[in-house]
Write a protein that holds these residues in place. Structure first.
Motif, mmCIF file in Angstrom:
data_model
loop_
_atom_site.group_PDB
_atom_site.id
_atom_site.type_symbol
_atom_site.label_atom_id
_atom_site.label_comp_id
_atom_site.label_asym_id
_atom_site.label_seq_id
_atom_site.Cartn_x
_atom_site.Cartn_y
_atom_site.Cartn_z
ATOM 1 N N ILE A 181 0.830 -1.200 0.035
ATOM 2 C CA ILE A 181 0.043 -0.052 -0.067
ATOM 3 C C ILE A 181 1.078 1.246 0.115
ATOM 4 O O ILE A 181 1.592 1.452 0.934
ATOM 5 C CB ILE A 181 -0.913 0.045 1.154
ATOM 6 N N PRO A 182 0.803 2.235 -1.050
ATOM 7 C CA PRO A 182 1.475 3.335 -0.924
ATOM 8 C C PRO A 182 0.711 4.376 -0.003
ATOM 9 O O PRO A 182 -0.010 5.018 -0.893
ATOM 10 C CB PRO A 182 1.347 3.713 -2.419
ATOM 11 N N ALA A 183 0.962 4.345 0.949
ATOM 12 C CA ALA A 183 0.121 4.964 1.931
ATOM 13 C C ALA A 183 0.463 6.488 2.319
ATOM 14 O O ALA A 183 -0.211 7.280 2.370
ATOM 15 C CB ALA A 183 0.279 4.217 3.477
ATOM 16 N N HIS A 184 1.871 6.855 2.259
ATOM 17 C CA HIS A 184 2.307 8.338 2.563
ATOM 18 C C HIS A 184 3.484 8.697 1.867
ATOM 19 O O HIS A 184 4.027 7.609 1.196
ATOM 20 C CB HIS A 184 2.702 8.435 4.164
ATOM 21 N N ASP A 185 4.029 9.808 1.773
ATOM 22 C CA ASP A 185 5.133 10.219 1.147
ATOM 23 C C ASP A 185 6.333 10.331 2.041
ATOM 24 O O ASP A 185 7.463 10.085 1.475
ATOM 25 C CB ASP A 185 4.605 11.671 0.411
ATOM 26 N N SER A 186 6.225 10.192 3.414
ATOM 27 C CA SER A 186 7.004 10.116 4.422
ATOM 28 C C SER A 186 7.085 8.635 4.934
ATOM 29 O O SER A 186 6.249 8.096 5.023
ATOM 30 C CB SER A 186 6.937 11.198 5.512
ATOM 31 N N PRO A 187 8.225 8.430 5.773
ATOM 32 C CA PRO A 187 8.384 7.201 6.131
ATOM 33 C C PRO A 187 7.273 7.139 7.272
ATOM 34 O O PRO A 187 6.543 7.981 8.027
ATOM 35 C CB PRO A 187 9.736 7.169 6.905
#
Length: 445
Positions: A181-187
């Motif tokens: 899942i590509p959930a966020h731009d940051s870790p």
């Protein structure tokens, strides 16, 4: 729900190292310099210490399996070794040693997951046999992972990247990857499943946006904005038992509670309110704005909040039904657990109803008496006319089962065997039989 926080900063009792709630939020486990303590959180007015263990000092991981007698302990003195105890009998079930420091442990009634910095170990909890090792996972210095407490699916989530917020979802039952899942731009900073394992909530290191996804599909369901002014460190996420609410705590003084509900569009011909008209206008305008601005306009804000009398202290939060009412539980590194009432109809500011000390002698008697008087004043206020949680969203609960593990009692499974699906216990695992979780020889991974 299962969250753990290591309390290694200033501002709390010297003896407190870490704390975590068990899977159904009926117990709080606390790691201390002298060992560990298990507390019952099934009552508002009292918080009983049901066990105090001193087998290992400097405990920074202590996880209890539901309301059973199984507890997993990891000590700072031996950070690569995990000990599993039957605390009611005072005996060790087994211990495992790993190639690197243990960063987190997650449990359900079927699997035990041990997370290291660059690897994950999956054990069968019935006999502690190692089933799978996930090697060369992205660098995960905090040991961030989440395991569904529903042993019927046993989904495992962990970071899929060191630089962006990708979530790897793994089926710990069938030992196979489910989705990314590509959930966020940051870790990633926080992960949690709902009780049924059908929803997964996540937050990134920025801490401004919290997202909820369907499992196993990985489709985005909700997006909540925690704040805009500053980045924060999200320390815990927790769903309510019915997955209608989600709470988030951080290193700030505010705990946010979000309501997971879909807003239905106004029926055609219905006279809209001024607020609805403005909302419709913003929605229409958002189609012409940059994607970041458009996303922000579609994000929901907190349904309810709590203002803690502290700032910068680590804490964990959980939503639980205590004495048939919805409560927010906050365990803080100041050595206290705070219990708040939640208005599930109107939301708003939650009311503190009780504060319990985890350690004796942390406070002067005069200060404690003043806090008791303030709590009594709050409780004397007239009750709200809104429906109770039990009448609106509570699920029927079942008493703890005394069912034992049939796989060991009927002679159908031997030590080290994986018990077939039909032999898994239906109810909570109760360690009342000497043959359950038989001792396993010391092993290294």
């Amino acid at each position: 729900m299962e969250d753990r926080e290591t309390f290694d900063g200033p501002g709390g009792p010297q003896d407190l190292i870490s704390s975590s709630f068990n899977q159904d939020t009926t117990s709080l486990s606390v790691g201390t310099k002298s060992g560990y303590r298990l507390f019952s959180v099934t009552s508002v007015d009292k918080m009983d210490c049901i066990h105090e263990g001193a087998e290992s000092p400097d405990v920074y991981i202590v996880e209890r399996l539901f309301s059973s007698s199984l507890v997993v302990v990891v000590s700072l003195s031996m950070p690569r070794r995990m000990n599993v105890y039957h605390f009611k009998r005072g005996t060790e079930i087994c211990n495992y040693s790993y190639s690197n420091n243990i960063l987190s442990v997650r449990l359900n009634r079927q699997r035990m997951v041990v997370c290291l910095e660059e690897s994950v170990y999956i054990h069968n909890i019935k006999d502690m046999k190692l089933l799978k090792t996930l090697l060369n996972i992205p660098h995960n210095p905090s040991g961030l992972c989440a395991l569904s407490v529903n042993h019927g699916n046993s989904y495992l989530a962990y970071p899929g990247s060191q630089t962006i917020g990708e979530i790897m979802v793994y089926d710990a039952n069938n030992l196979s990857t489910v989705t990314m899942i590509p959930a966020h731009d940051s870790p990633l900073a926080a992960l949690t499943f709902n009780v049924s394992g059908t929803k997964l909530a996540s937050a990134s290191e920025r801490g401004t946006v919290i997202r909820v996804f369907t499992i196993p599909e990985g489709q985005r369901l909700f997006e909540f904005r925690r704040g805009m002014k500053r980045y924060v460190s999200i320390s815990s996420l927790s769903f309510s038992s019915d997955a209608q609410f989600l709470c988030a705590s951080s290193n700030t003084e505010t705990v946010h509670i979000f309501k997971l509900e879909r807003h239905s569009p106004s029926r055609e011909g219905e006279c809209p309110t001024w607020g609805a008209y403005v909302g419709k206008m913003f929605t229409a305008a958002s189609t012409y704005l940059p994607s970041q601005v458009s996303d922000m306009m579609h994000q929901d804000r907190a349904f309810a909040t709590v203002r803690l009398n502290m700032f910068g202290l680590k804490n964990i939060c959980a939503l639980a039904t205590v004495q048939k009412l919805p409560r927010l539980l906050v365990a803080s590194s100041d050595g206290h657990i705070y219990i708040y009432n939640i208005d599930t109809q109107e939301g708003g500011e939650c009311v503190l109803v009780r504060k319990h000390r985890l350690f004796e002698g942390d406070k002067e008697p005069q200060e404690e008496q003043q806090e008791e008087e303030e709590l009594e004043d709050r409780r004397s206020l007239p009750p709200s006319n809104s429906l109770t949680y039990a009448a609106t969203v509570a699920l029927p609960s079942t008493p703890p089962s005394s069912t034992t593990l049939t796989g060991y009692l009927d002679g159908g499974a031997k030590k080290g065997d994986v018990i077939p699906e039909h032999e898994f216990t239906k109810g909570p695992v109760c360690l009342d039989d000497k043959n359950e979780f038989p001792p396993v020889n010391n092993q290294s991974n």
